[in-house]
Design a protein around this motif. Structure first.
Motif, PDB file in Angstrom:
ATOM      1  N   MET A 211      69.751  20.603  -5.922  1.00 52.69           N
ATOM      2  CA  MET A 211      68.630  21.488  -6.220  1.00 52.69           C
ATOM      3  C   MET A 211      69.145  22.926  -6.263  1.00 52.69           C
ATOM      4  SD  MET A 211      65.291  19.992  -4.259  1.00 52.69           S
ATOM      5  CE  MET A 211      64.439  18.551  -4.936  1.00 52.69           C
TER       6      MET A 211
ATOM      7  N   THR B  98      61.383  18.190   1.354  1.00 54.67           N
ATOM      8  CA  THR B  98      61.304  18.010  -0.099  1.00 54.67           C
ATOM      9  C   THR B  98      61.011  16.554  -0.443  1.00 54.67           C
ATOM     10  OG1 THR B  98      62.820  19.847  -0.516  1.00 54.67           O
ATOM     11  CG2 THR B  98      62.585  18.206  -2.261  1.00 54.67           C
TER      12      THR B  98
ATOM     13  N   GLN C 115      61.652  25.987  -3.850  1.00 54.63           N
ATOM     14  CA  GLN C 115      62.249  25.103  -4.846  1.00 54.63           C
ATOM     15  C   GLN C 115      61.204  24.333  -5.655  1.00 54.63           C
ATOM     16  OE1 GLN C 115      65.698  24.238  -5.600  1.00 54.63           O
ATOM     17  NE2 GLN C 115      64.725  23.019  -7.207  1.00 54.63           N
TER      18      GLN C 115
ATOM     19  N   THR D  36      61.619  22.503  -9.389  1.00 53.17           N
ATOM     20  CA  THR D  36      61.723  21.050  -9.473  1.00 53.17           C
ATOM     21  C   THR D  36      60.655  20.481 -10.402  1.00 53.17           C
ATOM     22  OG1 THR D  36      62.605  20.943  -7.222  1.00 53.17           O
ATOM     23  CG2 THR D  36      61.715  18.908  -8.130  1.00 53.17           C
TER      24      THR D  36
ATOM     25  N   ALA E 180      63.073  19.264 -13.073  1.00 52.88           N
ATOM     26  CA  ALA E 180      63.463  17.964 -12.550  1.00 52.88           C
ATOM     27  C   ALA E 180      62.356  16.923 -12.594  1.00 52.88           C
ATOM     28  CB  ALA E 180      63.955  18.122 -11.106  1.00 52.88           C
TER      29      ALA E 180
ATOM     30  N   THR F  88      62.541  11.177  -6.773  1.00 51.46           N
ATOM     31  CA  THR F  88      62.992  12.420  -6.131  1.00 51.46           C
ATOM     32  C   THR F  88      62.706  12.388  -4.635  1.00 51.46           C
ATOM     33  OG1 THR F  88      62.588  13.648  -8.182  1.00 51.46           O
ATOM     34  CG2 THR F  88      62.799  14.937  -6.160  1.00 51.46           C
TER      35      THR F  88
ATOM     36  N   ASN G 125      65.787  12.073  -1.590  1.00 46.54           N
ATOM     37  CA  ASN G 125      65.962  13.154  -0.631  1.00 46.54           C
ATOM     38  C   ASN G 125      65.735  12.686   0.801  1.00 46.54           C
ATOM     39  OD1 ASN G 125      66.609  15.894  -1.840  1.00 46.54           O
ATOM     40  ND2 ASN G 125      65.056  15.144  -3.256  1.00 46.54           N
TER      41      ASN G 125
ATOM     42  N   CYS H  68      67.976  16.494  -7.057  1.00 44.16           N
ATOM     43  CA  CYS H  68      66.898  16.353  -8.035  1.00 44.16           C
ATOM     44  C   CYS H  68      67.455  15.720  -9.313  1.00 44.16           C
ATOM     45  CB  CYS H  68      66.256  17.707  -8.358  1.00 44.16           C
ATOM     46  SG  CYS H  68      67.395  18.858  -9.163  1.00 44.16           S
TER      47      CYS H  68
END
Length: 405
Positions: free
Chosen positions: A92, A120, A245, A249, A253, A279, A283, A295
């Motif tokens: 990321m 995340t 982020q 994302t 992403a 995703t 994570n 990502c």
């Protein structure tokens, strides 16, 4: 082969039955993963993004390379086997940039990085399972999506130019040779570029060969990385890393990678819901084994495809290499990743960006839609998350009838 929307088939050599609609309008066939030399070449198409961030995490933040490479390796193999397209896994970028440039000022510890991955993962898993990610995706207009992809491509090209400036003569030779070989199936462009880059790396730093002689094989397994997590780490990872982020994302992403995958591989489509869940899961896994936030970036797919990948074989190949590096050579990872000159990484980023920008699609003939695409693209060169918000705002203004051009 060109489809009905004017897009070139990303895999013109696949059989007709594997293309959209099949051979006689039948259901599309999902091709098997390949592991030929083009998949091997395409496997390294995302190194321009992967290597700088991994090196920053290892050298600046002092994250153990074992967990970082182990997480990437396992997730890449799973994604390649499941999606059967060159579905990328990347660090990321917003989190990586904060860790590399501002980590000392805001007291970002290694456990805080793992906490960012944990938070995340929980957020995207919730957004995916609840259907919220899919609902957000339906709200995004095509001009905004095109702008994000175009802007990402341009930002990759600009970053590539910056990296190439370090040794412009190496970059010029590498870029010229790569462009000439891009359409070759006999000599894969990426493999030729990597060999050229490694030779240049040795010439620029003759001591590299002596250092390589010290590389030793040592088997290690990752430990559970969340056992020492504190509330302070969780707060830092959430406020300074995970939350900033999210817009990036969402744009790059989730929405952009779904658009890029389904444009290039309509016989192997993905959904916003599926990408969000993926995703989240990767994570949660990565944070548990000592990995960094990951990502699925549209630029990564463009890089894999630009250098020859057409199936999930490419991410599986890269995943196996990273997994072996983690298990047996984690103590020497920083040395091994530093073999390629930054100019060669710049060439990879430049080619990746050009392919991503070219694939953003035709501009809408209507002036207002073109304006939305261009203003989103220009903003995405600087910050994809803010570009997404700005594009949506201008779209709303246009739909209200307040945009006069």
């Amino acid at each position: 082969m060109i489809d009905t929307q004017g897009n070139r088939d990303a895999n013109p050599d696949r059989p007709a039955a594997a293309r959209p609609g099949g051979e006689h309008g039948s259901a599309p066939h999902r091709p098997r993963n390949r592991f030929d030399r083009m998949e091997w070449a395409g496997a390294f198409g995302d190194l321009g993004t992967l290597i700088p961030f991994v090196v920053a995490y290892i050298s600046v933040a002092k994250v153990d390379p074992l967990g970082v490479l182990f997480a990437f390796g396992v997730v890449l193999m799973i994604c390649g086997a499941y999606y059967r397209t060159p579905f990328p896994v990347q660090p990321m970028k917003a989190i990586g940039a904060v860790v590399a440039t501002q980590g000392a000022h805001i007291a970002v510890t290694v456990p805080a990085i793992f906490a960012a991955g944990l938070v995340t993962g929980l957020i995207w898993l919730l957004l995916g399972l609840s259907g919220t990610a899919e609902r957000i995706g339906r709200l995004v207009s095509r001009p905004v999506l095109m702008g994000i992809i175009l802007g990402l491509g341009m930002s990759f090209m600009l970053e590539g130019v910056k990296l190439m400036a370090a040794h412009w003569y190496i970059a010029a030779a590498g870029l010229t040779g790569t462009i000439l070989l891009l359409s070759s199936r006999r000599v894969p462009a990426m493999l030729a570029l990597l060999v050229f880059g490694l030779l240049c790396g040795v010439l620029l730093n003759p001591g590299t060969l002596d250092a390589l002689a010290t590389v030793s094989m040592e088997f290690r397994l990752p430990a559970f990385a969340l056992s020492e997590l504190t509330w302070a780490d969780l707060l830092t990872g959430t406020l300074f890393l995970a939350l900033p982020q999210l817009p990036l994302t969402l744009g790059n992403a989730l929405l952009a990678i779904r658009e890029e995958n389904n444009r290039l591989f309509p016989d192997r489509p993905v959904s916003d819901r599926g990408v969000a869940v993926s995703t989240g899961l990767m994570n949660l896994f990565g944070s548990a084994v000592g990995g960094v936030p990951m990502c699925h970036g549209a630029g990564g797919m463009a890089g894999h495809v630009a250098f020859g990948a057409r199936t999930g074989g490419a991410p599986i190949i890269l995943g196996i290499i990273l997994l072996l590096g983690a298990l047996f050579f984690s103590s020497s990872v920083e040395l091994l990743l530093g073999l390629l000159p930054t100019a060669i990484l710049g060439v990879i980023l430049f080619i990746t960006g050009s392919q991503l920008a070219l694939g953003s699609g035709r501009l809408d003939p209507r002036k207002a839609e073109r304006f939305i695409t261009l203003i989103t693209a220009a903003s995405a060169i600087w910050n994809v998350g803010l570009a997404f918000l700005l594009g949506m705002l201008v779209t709303w203004i246009h739909r209200r009838g307040w945009l006069r051009l």
